[in-house]
Design a protein around this motif. Structure first.
Motif, PDB file in Angstrom:
ATOM      1  N   LYS A  73     -43.946 -40.493  -9.084  1.00 24.16           N
ATOM      2  CA  LYS A  73     -43.036 -40.000 -10.106  1.00 24.16           C
ATOM      3  C   LYS A  73     -41.686 -39.566  -9.512  1.00 24.16           C
ATOM      4  O   LYS A  73     -41.594 -39.239  -8.329  1.00 24.16           O
ATOM      5  N   PRO A  74     -40.640 -39.543 -10.344  1.00 25.84           N
ATOM      6  CA  PRO A  74     -39.322 -39.087  -9.875  1.00 25.84           C
ATOM      7  C   PRO A  74     -39.356 -37.615  -9.455  1.00 25.84           C
ATOM      8  O   PRO A  74     -40.080 -36.803 -10.037  1.00 25.84           O
ATOM      9  N   VAL A  75     -38.560 -37.312  -8.440  1.00 27.05           N
ATOM     10  CA  VAL A  75     -38.396 -35.933  -7.967  1.00 27.05           C
ATOM     11  C   VAL A  75     -36.894 -35.684  -7.806  1.00 27.05           C
ATOM     12  O   VAL A  75     -36.093 -36.624  -7.804  1.00 27.05           O
ATOM     13  N   ALA A  76     -36.499 -34.410  -7.652  1.00 32.68           N
ATOM     14  CA  ALA A  76     -35.069 -34.099  -7.674  1.00 32.68           C
ATOM     15  C   ALA A  76     -34.683 -33.098  -6.599  1.00 32.68           C
ATOM     16  O   ALA A  76     -35.460 -32.199  -6.243  1.00 32.68           O
ATOM     17  N   LEU A  77     -33.458 -33.268  -6.105  1.00 33.33           N
ATOM     18  CA  LEU A  77     -32.827 -32.320  -5.193  1.00 33.33           C
ATOM     19  C   LEU A  77     -31.525 -31.891  -5.859  1.00 33.33           C
ATOM     20  O   LEU A  77     -30.646 -32.713  -6.114  1.00 33.33           O
ATOM     21  N   ILE A  78     -31.404 -30.596  -6.151  1.00 30.96           N
ATOM     22  CA  ILE A  78     -30.314 -30.081  -6.986  1.00 30.96           C
ATOM     23  C   ILE A  78     -29.289 -29.335  -6.135  1.00 30.96           C
ATOM     24  O   ILE A  78     -29.658 -28.488  -5.313  1.00 30.96           O
ATOM     25  N   PHE A  79     -28.020 -29.631  -6.369  1.00 30.67           N
ATOM     26  CA  PHE A  79     -26.916 -28.946  -5.687  1.00 30.67           C
ATOM     27  C   PHE A  79     -26.013 -28.302  -6.729  1.00 30.67           C
ATOM     28  O   PHE A  79     -25.734 -28.896  -7.781  1.00 30.67           O
ATOM     29  N   GLY A  80     -25.505 -27.104  -6.420  1.00 25.82           N
ATOM     30  CA  GLY A  80     -24.685 -26.360  -7.365  1.00 25.82           C
ATOM     31  C   GLY A  80     -23.200 -26.619  -7.214  1.00 25.82           C
ATOM     32  O   GLY A  80     -22.759 -27.494  -6.461  1.00 25.82           O
ATOM     33  N   ARG A  81     -22.432 -25.847  -7.904  1.00 22.86           N
ATOM     34  CA  ARG A  81     -20.970 -25.971  -7.928  1.00 22.86           C
ATOM     35  C   ARG A  81     -20.371 -25.636  -6.562  1.00 22.86           C
ATOM     36  O   ARG A  81     -20.927 -24.816  -5.820  1.00 22.86           O
ATOM     37  N   GLU A  82     -19.220 -26.222  -6.281  1.00 22.20           N
ATOM     38  CA  GLU A  82     -18.564 -25.960  -5.003  1.00 22.20           C
ATOM     39  C   GLU A  82     -18.211 -24.493  -4.819  1.00 22.20           C
ATOM     40  O   GLU A  82     -18.320 -23.955  -3.722  1.00 22.20           O
ATOM     41  N   ASP A  83     -17.795 -23.826  -5.898  1.00 20.65           N
ATOM     42  CA  ASP A  83     -17.272 -22.463  -5.752  1.00 20.65           C
ATOM     43  C   ASP A  83     -18.306 -21.364  -5.957  1.00 20.65           C
ATOM     44  O   ASP A  83     -18.169 -20.272  -5.411  1.00 20.65           O
ATOM     45  N   ARG A  84     -19.356 -21.644  -6.721  1.00 20.18           N
ATOM     46  CA  ARG A  84     -20.306 -20.556  -6.991  1.00 20.18           C
ATOM     47  C   ARG A  84     -21.763 -21.005  -7.068  1.00 20.18           C
ATOM     48  O   ARG A  84     -22.633 -20.231  -7.465  1.00 20.18           O
ATOM     49  N   GLY A  85     -22.057 -22.216  -6.701  1.00 25.51           N
ATOM     50  CA  GLY A  85     -23.442 -22.660  -6.635  1.00 25.51           C
ATOM     51  C   GLY A  85     -24.118 -22.768  -7.986  1.00 25.51           C
ATOM     52  O   GLY A  85     -23.499 -23.124  -8.995  1.00 25.51           O
TER      53      GLY A  85
END
Length: 246
Positions: free
Chosen positions: A108-120
């Motif tokens: 199944k699909p899995v995910a790696l999440i990254f936040g905003r440059e300035d505040r995550g």
């Protein structure tokens, strides 16, 4: 094959140069599935395409959605990266220790999440993940560029995938995150209505419930059973007086 199932999710990316650099490094290390949540810049701008070099197709094929839950649709595992102080319940792990968990899911699909440059990422967005990754850096200058953080994680994933062998074990229908999320919403609504939760503490209490259920690796049929229980409880509350008179 393992890397093909991994979605790289960027929440509200604002820098076209970062976008292009991320597309390039994804191709460098064999990843191709890029999802942009409410992007604040044009993925096909001159700056983005210039930085992407020979990975322009990753930008052009990137999926754009409005919210993080939409980006996670169909995923059964999700890791969020964090670059700030965190006082929640999840332990912080370094990429080398945490990322193999994504590769352990064989289908199944899995995910790696990254936040905003300035505040995550916001606390609410962090709650959609089952694990948290923190990249150790020099305490004197700990801030990492978004593209650099993605590069480190993509490199680690590619190295892990080379020697990773998934054991052939009986598979169960682990519930995708977008199937579990409505249950959390219904549970919170019910617990608020009966006074178990209070509005000012609901978020922190629900975070604990999320961690509890995440550890259980709920199956789709189990989520359906839990939602059925909630519906029956709601019916019983609504018809309380009638039940007493039986």
């Amino acid at each position: 094959m393992g890397l093909a199932r991994i979605k790289i999710i960027l929440v509200e990316p604002a820098g076209p140069l970062n976008l292009g650099s991320i597309a390039r490094v994804m191709k460098n290390f064999g990843l191709s599935d890029l999802i942009l949540v409410n992007p604040q810049c044009d993925r096909t701008s001159f700056e983005a395409l210039k930085m992407a070099v020979h990975a322009k197709e990753i930008l052009e094929n990137a999926v754009i959605v409005n919210t993080l839950p939409e980006a996670l649709q169909g995923c059964v595992r999700a890791i969020a990266t964090i670059g700030r102080d965190y006082d929640g319940q999840l332990p912080l792990e370094n990429p080398r220790n945490a990322l193999p968990w994504l590769l352990e899911e064989p289908e199944k699909p899995v995910a790696l999440i990254f936040g905003r440059e300035d505040r995550g990422l916001t606390n609410q967005e962090i709650n959609y993940a089952q694990k948290l990754v923190f990249i150790p850096t020099n305490p004197e200058y700990s801030s990492l560029n978004l593209a650099t953080a993605v590069s480190i994680c993509c490199y680690e994933l590619s190295q892990l995938a080379e020697n990773f062998v998934t054991e052939k074990i009986p598979t169960t229908e682990i519930a995708p995150l977008d199937v579990v999320e409505p249950y959390y919403q219904e549970l919170e609504s019910l617990l608020l209505s009966i006074g178990y939760l209070y509005p000012h503490t609901a978020a922190s209490r629900m975070e604990k419930f999320r961690h509890l259920y995440n550890r259980a690796h709920l199956q789709t049929t189990e989520v359906a059973m839990l939602r059925g229980i909630l519906k029956q409880v709601q019916w019983a509350i609504k018809n309380h007086s009638q039940i007493e008179n039986l």
